[in-house]
Design an enzyme around this catalytic site. Structure first.
Site, short mmCIF file in Angstrom:
data_model
loop_
_atom_site.label_atom_id
_atom_site.label_comp_id
_atom_site.label_asym_id
_atom_site.label_seq_id
_atom_site.Cartn_x
_atom_site.Cartn_y
_atom_site.Cartn_z
CG HIS A 131 42.27 9.00 98.46
ND1 HIS A 131 42.85 10.23 99.03
CD2 HIS A 131 43.12 8.74 97.00
CE1 HIS A 131 44.20 10.73 97.75
NE2 HIS A 131 44.64 9.60 96.18
CG ASN A 227 45.41 25.65 99.86
OD1 ASN A 227 45.53 26.63 100.46
ND2 ASN A 227 45.62 24.71 99.19
#
Length: 265
Positions: A131, A227
């Site tokens: 990104h 996570n």
């Protein structure tokens, strides 16, 4: 830092996979930098979670390529707020653990969605910033680039010192394509065949983030997710560690016998 005892068995299993891997692909997201004090996503982090900006529009609209073309001052306003939220923060134990693993082991690639630059600050070299980066500015007129440590002191929108054109960060705004060079590097890593894929701190919302993890799992390649919550890849991975990245990664490397300890962050 010792992980909670209920996860010791999972850590031991994950450490076995790590110790035997030769080509490791880390896929990282905003949850990794949350341990550095950055808010997660929506602004690129919870600056606008579940609410509109003061302009009455979603943050995705303010940070879109279309808005940048029409009203660049609006996009720059929110880009500057994101950069200010990152300013002064540092890489955390998870970033340093990955960098030290690369230095000791080799064969480690990091594919990150984060635009904060923490992986390279921590010492990782094989980093694909899918990104882009907040700190690389490109002129929309002459295409020259420059590196900045922060946006402090910049007029917004900033001008190119060479031609006077408008600068923009080399980040992917909503509605824009991913950078071709980064995509090609990512495809090359996947084509070379990682033998361990570790998803760290990402909600795996994008197909190009979740897809390789699911592909690896279905191909019999070991997969690990780090996570605290469940994501679209959680049901597919071999091991799901419900821990924060800065807690799990140093402990994982230590359990693998790599002697990295907690971190020098």
């Amino acid at each position: 830092m010792n992980p909670p005892s209920p996860h010791s068995s999972l850590l031991a299993q994950a450490a076995g996979l790590l110790a035997s891997a030769q080509r490791i692909l880390f896929i990282t997201g905003a949850g990794l930098s949350a341990d550095s004090g950055l808010p997660t996503y929506r602004g690129v982090g919870g600056l606008y979670e579940g609410q509109l900006t003061e302009l009455g529009i979603p943050i995705e609209q303010a940070l879109s390529g279309l808005m940048f073309k029409r009203r660049p001052e609006v996009t720059w306003q929110y880009l500057a707020r994101i950069e200010a939220a990152c300013r002064g923060a540092r890489p955390n134990a998870a970033h340093y653990a990955m960098a030290r693993l690369e230095a000791m082991h080799g064969g480690v690639t990091v594919l990150t969605q984060n635009i904060d630059g923490f992986h390279t600050q921590a010492g990782s070299h094989d980093v694909i910033e899918i990104h882009g980066s907040l700190h690389t500015l490109r002129c929309t007129a002459c295409a020259r680039t420059r590196q900045v440590e922060s946006y402090a002191g910049l007029a917004l929108p900033p001008e190119c010192p060479h031609c006077g054109g408008m600068l923009r960060p080399e980040v992917v705004l909503f509605g824009e394509n991913l950078p071709e060079a980064a995509v090609q590097r990512y495809e090359a890593v996947l084509a070379a065949g990682p033998d361990l894929v570790i998803s760290v701190g990402t909600g795996s919302a994008f197909p190009y983030i979740a897809g390789p993890v699911i592909w690896a799992a279905e191909a019999g390649i070991p997969t690990i997710e780090i996570n605290p919550g469940h994501t679209p890849v959680s049901a597919h991975v071999e091991i799901q560690l419900p821990l924060r990245a800065a807690e799990a990664l140093p402990a994982l490397l230590e359990a693998a016998g790599l002697g990295l300890g907690a971190s020098n962050a």
